[in-house]
Design an enzyme around this catalytic site. Sequence first.
Site, PDB file in Angstrom:
ATOM      1  CD  GLU A  18      16.579  10.110  24.658  1.00 50.55           C
ATOM      2  OE1 GLU A  18      15.524   9.697  25.122  1.00 50.55           O
ATOM      3  OE2 GLU A  18      16.576  11.380  24.285  1.00 50.55           O
ATOM      4  NE  ARG A 101      21.690   7.791  16.729  1.00 52.75           N
ATOM      5  CZ  ARG A 101      21.175   8.732  17.526  1.00 52.75           C
ATOM      6  NH1 ARG A 101      19.677   8.346  17.853  1.00 52.75           N
ATOM      7  NH2 ARG A 101      21.588   9.586  18.046  1.00 52.75           N
ATOM      8  CG  ASN A 103      16.738  10.238  18.786  1.00 52.28           C
ATOM      9  OD1 ASN A 103      17.838   9.508  19.464  1.00 52.28           O
ATOM     10  ND2 ASN A 103      16.400  11.400  18.885  1.00 52.28           N
ATOM     11  CD  GLU A 121      23.013  13.979  17.412  1.00 52.19           C
ATOM     12  OE1 GLU A 121      23.320  13.271  18.291  1.00 52.19           O
ATOM     13  OE2 GLU A 121      22.543  14.789  17.661  1.00 52.19           O
ATOM     14  CG  ASN A 154      14.673  13.885  20.602  1.00 50.96           C
ATOM     15  OD1 ASN A 154      14.476  12.952  21.153  1.00 50.96           O
ATOM     16  ND2 ASN A 154      15.658  14.839  20.119  1.00 50.96           N
ATOM     17  CG  ASP A 204      16.358  14.872  23.706  1.00 49.30           C
ATOM     18  OD1 ASP A 204      15.716  14.280  23.202  1.00 49.30           O
ATOM     19  OD2 ASP A 204      17.739  14.819  23.622  1.00 49.30           O
TER      20      ASP A 204
HETATM   21  O1  LIG Z   1      18.888  12.088  23.006  1.00 50.45           O
HETATM   22  C1  LIG Z   1      18.615  12.087  21.775  1.00 50.45           C
HETATM   23  O2  LIG Z   1      17.219  11.940  21.428  1.00 50.45           O
HETATM   24  C2  LIG Z   1      19.382  12.057  20.787  1.00 50.45           C
HETATM   25  O3  LIG Z   1      19.858  11.071  20.189  1.00 50.45           O
HETATM   26  C3  LIG Z   1      20.659  13.157  20.849  1.00 50.45           C
HETATM   27  O4  LIG Z   1      21.777  12.814  20.158  1.00 50.45           O
HETATM   28  C4  LIG Z   1      20.174  14.681  21.285  1.00 50.45           C
HETATM   29  O5  LIG Z   1      18.703  14.744  21.140  1.00 50.45           O
HETATM   30  C5  LIG Z   1      20.818  15.524  20.189  1.00 50.45           C
HETATM   31  O6  LIG Z   1      21.986  15.505  20.449  1.00 50.45           O
HETATM   32  C6  LIG Z   1      20.229  16.752  20.669  1.00 50.45           C
HETATM   33  O7  LIG Z   1      19.687  17.350  19.815  1.00 50.45           O
HETATM   34 ZN   LIG Z   2      15.772  12.323  22.528  1.00 46.43          ZN
END
Ligand SMILES: O=C(O)[C@H](O)[C@@H](O)[C@H](O)[C@H](O)CO
Ligand SMILES: [Zn+2]
EC number: 3.1.1.17
Length: 299
Positions: A18, A101, A103, A121, A154, A204
Amino acid sequence: MSSIKIECVLPENCRCGESPVWEESSNSLLFVDIPAKKVCLWNSLTNQVQRVTVDAPVSSVALRQSGGYVATVGTKFCALNWEDQSVVVLATVDKDKKNNRFNDGKVDPAGRYFAGTMAEETAPAVLERHQGSLYSLFPDHHVKKYFDQVDISNGLDWSLDHKIFYYIDSLSYSVDAFDYNLQTGQISNRRSVYKLEKDEQIPDGMCIDTEGKLWVACYNGGRVIRLDPETGKRLQTVKLPVDKTTSCCFGGKDYSEMYVTCARDGMDSESLLRQPEAGGIFKITGLGVKGIAPYPYAG
Ligand SMILES: O=C(O)[C@H](O)[C@@H](O)[C@H](O)[C@H](O)CO
Ligand SMILES: [Zn+2]
């Protein structure tokens, strides 16, 4: 005619890659592997990777004006000193939500570090809903909370004139826009600019190009899509040889290359055999469009 080329430049086997960020000064790509608690720096010239392990899931990383980086670790905004690998906590959020947490996160054009939270998750996209919030860390280290009730906070980015903030809460299957006040860091007037189609799956990470169009990585969709936020139309689809594409950024010479991260977690052994490059870092060239340099955190 542009001829698009897609290659896996680093077979990193990320569990969940990521937050790709181009660091021009070192010709390198910064990124994280969230559940592996790693921040990585891949030098595109030497092909060497440096990795720093932290003590909690690290969901985003950004450049810092005063040197080093900032990162979101667990529910903390942190400063990361690359030389001695030390981490200093700048602020903590969601103190009452032990299962949360951070993201995705990104720095705004004024140097504020924006990042949202989510419940942890149990499997990809399986989590307690409405537990997340969106925050920003100002240069003076105070935190502003924008809203709560977020499922999976996201992708985020700002329009080229800095007047719009684009944001994705993944489980809404929508790319949203807000009016943005760069002076104050306030957002207002939320609306949807694009709703994902079924086969595009889960929106995402996201970044903007120099034409003001948005690029969204589609988790489980194995693609990045280019959207016109003004017309609400999809302009282009670029498919990748991996399904769990998580985020994208521009980098390389003049920001003419796109880098895409992806995940391995949640894939069965059969899919892993079919997609051996899952979790790697991909480079897309020949898109015929460029990106912009990432903004550094000003604090
Ligand atoms: O990459 C990210 O932003 C999250 O931390 C992931 O866990 C995925 O987005 C998610 O699983 C799909 O929705
Ligand atoms: Zn993401």
